[in-house]
Design a protein around this motif. Structure first.
Motif, mmCIF file in Angstrom:
data_model
loop_
_atom_site.group_PDB
_atom_site.id
_atom_site.type_symbol
_atom_site.label_atom_id
_atom_site.label_comp_id
_atom_site.label_asym_id
_atom_site.label_seq_id
_atom_site.Cartn_x
_atom_site.Cartn_y
_atom_site.Cartn_z
ATOM 1 N N VAL A 15 0.845 -1.195 0.000
ATOM 2 C CA VAL A 15 0.000 0.000 0.000
ATOM 3 C C VAL A 15 0.881 1.246 0.000
ATOM 4 N N CYS A 16 0.727 2.076 -1.028
ATOM 5 C CA CYS A 16 1.583 3.259 -1.161
ATOM 6 C C CYS A 16 1.420 4.177 0.040
ATOM 7 N N GLY A 17 2.563 4.612 0.544
ATOM 8 C CA GLY A 17 2.580 5.451 1.736
ATOM 9 C C GLY A 17 2.873 6.906 1.404
ATOM 10 N N GLU A 51 10.353 3.566 -7.494
ATOM 11 C CA GLU A 51 10.620 3.148 -6.118
ATOM 12 C C GLU A 51 9.628 2.065 -5.671
ATOM 13 N N CYS A 52 8.348 2.224 -6.070
ATOM 14 C CA CYS A 52 7.351 1.260 -5.608
ATOM 15 C C CYS A 52 7.467 -0.077 -6.341
ATOM 16 N N SER A 53 7.767 -0.041 -7.652
ATOM 17 C CA SER A 53 7.994 -1.307 -8.362
ATOM 18 C C SER A 53 9.118 -2.087 -7.698
ATOM 19 N N PRO A 70 -0.746 9.059 -12.748
ATOM 20 C CA PRO A 70 0.098 8.116 -13.472
ATOM 21 C C PRO A 70 0.805 7.078 -12.587
ATOM 22 N N HIS A 71 0.808 7.259 -11.248
ATOM 23 C CA HIS A 71 1.724 6.469 -10.414
ATOM 24 C C HIS A 71 1.573 4.955 -10.616
ATOM 25 N N HIS A 72 0.368 4.439 -10.461
ATOM 26 C CA HIS A 72 0.214 2.981 -10.544
ATOM 27 C C HIS A 72 0.279 2.469 -11.979
ATOM 28 N N ASN A 96 2.251 3.618 -14.115
ATOM 29 C CA ASN A 96 3.687 3.546 -14.394
ATOM 30 C C ASN A 96 4.346 2.370 -13.682
ATOM 31 N N GLU A 97 3.887 2.072 -12.473
ATOM 32 C CA GLU A 97 4.429 0.896 -11.765
ATOM 33 C C GLU A 97 4.176 -0.380 -12.581
ATOM 34 N N ILE A 98 2.946 -0.510 -13.093
ATOM 35 C CA ILE A 98 2.596 -1.693 -13.895
ATOM 36 C C ILE A 98 3.502 -1.776 -15.117
HETATM 37 ZN ZN LIG Z 1 3.695 3.972 -4.725
#
Ligand SMILES: [Zn+2]
Length: 429
Positions: free
Chosen positions: A25-27, A206-208, A231-233, A235-237
């Protein structure tokens, strides 16, 4: 147990217990006291972990701390690392005071820079990223599925990065491309070495990297606020699936907290911090406020909503002051059914309100960190002595004195009630 998934836009059945269920879970980005809206993904994740464990799952919850970011440089020029450290402490203290415990891991971006650099190298090797003038960009054209999570894949214009986070750079080959690595700029007081020169990781990578470092290339649930879908998630995908990693199976996005009908943000000047909300209302009221909202829907933060939550807390305390009355058959199952169907906490809360069975109610409230509502607080000796004098005054027929003593007791923060055994003292809410 079913949960709504943004990616497939449907309720998805979780694997049977014991799972495992790995949740990322993104903090927060740490540069000031976190606002009360930031408490929602934290609280939701902690409650969901608690319920899944109750259901027999093995759950691991990871909640990251973004301690490298433009916002931190802007908030504390020349002292960004110190500010990030300090604000991390504030976040842990404020969320800790919600009384729900802590996630299983709280990784910080600064602890994973070598792994991030390695991940970016793999993306470049695979043709999914390219260096440009000290930066490195993800090549969105190399990932045809880009935009599927947010439903923007048919609308090229809406996929442009920069969003607010990304900077203009004429070296970008496509306006949709986003930064994986940002070359060091004047005024930024932290940087790391890399094959592309000194710089720092972008936010999305960072999250990936941290999710995969802690869970491996596949895990069950990825969460965060709905404002992170694009865009955050997205982009992670793209980063993770470009390398053939499965990454998150289901995506859980909580609705935003709205302040007087508006999405709460610092730019609107209507900030309420978690700390301030704790001081104004106390943890039980804040938790009951969130419990009464469906997690995927927006929730309105208002004086009135908080007053209602406060009244709920008092209603529960009142149940524990009365006699325990055994619940009928199937009551726990009724409560569980609400939570098992997309974690419907408002419905579960309604079930809790119908219970007079102290043991059952305490067990239900404990899942949400609210078993403290069952605790009876003893009045201090001086208040008890006032109540005894009032009882004696009434027995003597001196009702004037009894009334004055009742007022004194109230001024001390207590309410006296007459009952068969004499009197009972209850804290004023
Ligand atoms: Zn994140």
């Amino acid at each position: 147990m079913r949960l709504y998934d943004t990616l497939t836009r449907s309720k998805r059945e979780l694997p049977a217990p014991p799972g495992p269920i790995r949740m990322y879970v993104c903090g927060p980005t740490v540069y000031s006291r976190a606002h009360i809206g930031n408490a929602r993904p934290f609280i939701l994740a902690m409650w969901l972990r608690s319920w899944l464990r109750e259901r027999g799952y093995e759950v691991t919850l990871v909640h990251n701390i973004t301690d490298i970011n433009d916002k931190i440089y802007a908030a504390a020029p020349g002292a960004s690392a110190e500010r990030a450290e300090e604000a991390t402490g504030w976040y842990l203290e404020d969320t800790g005071d919600l009384g729900l415990g802590m996630p299983d891991a709280l990784p910080r971006a600064t602890e994973y820079v070598p792994q991030i650099v390695h991940f970016i190298e793999q993306l470049i090797d695979g043709g999914f990223a390219y260096p440009a003038g000290g930066d490195v960009y993800f090549r969105v054209a190399s990932f045809p599925d880009y935009g599927r999570l947010s439903g923007r894949h048919d609308h090229e214009d809406s996929l442009r990065n920069p969003s607010q986070e990304e900077e203009q750079n004429e070296l970008k080959k496509d306006p949709r491309d986003f930064a994986l690595w940002k070359g060091h700029k004047e005024g930024e007081d932290t940087w790391w070495e890399s094959p592309w020169g000194d710089g720092r990781p972008g936010w999305h990578i960072e999250c990936s990297v941290m999710a995969e470092e802690l869970f491996g290339p596949a895990f069950e649930i990825h969460g965060g606020g709905v404002d992170l879908v694009f865009p955050h998630h997205e982009n992670e995908i793209a980063q993770s699936r470009a390398l053939g990693h499965e990454f998150a199976e289901a995506w859980m996005h909580n609705g935003m907290l709205r302040f007087v009908g508006e999405k709460m943000s610092k730019s609107l000047g209507n900030v309420r911090t978690i700390r301030q909300a704790l001081e104004d209302w106390g943890r039980e009221t804040i938790l009951l406020f969130y419990l009464n909202g469906l997690w995927a829907k927006p929730i309105d933060y208002s004086e009135e909503a908080l007053r209602q939550a406060q009244a709920r807390a008092e209603t529960f305390r009142e149940v524990f002051r009365g006699p325990s009355d055994g619940a009928g058959e199937g009551e726990w199952e009724r409560f569980a059914a609400a939570l098992d169907d997309d974690f419907n906490t408002p419905e579960a809360l309604a079930v809790l309100h119908s219970w007079r069975d102290h043991d059952l109610l305490r067990r239900g409230l404990a899942l949400f960190g609210l078993d403290s509502l069952a605790e009876q607080v003893d009045a201090p000796a001086e208040v008890v002595s006032l109540a005894e004098r009032r009882r004696d005054a009434r027995a003597d027929g001196d009702f004037g004195a009894a009334d004055r003593l009742r007022e004194e007791i109230e001024e001390a923060g207590w309410i006296v009630r007459d009952d068969a055994g004499g009197f009972k003292l209850v804290p004023k809410s």
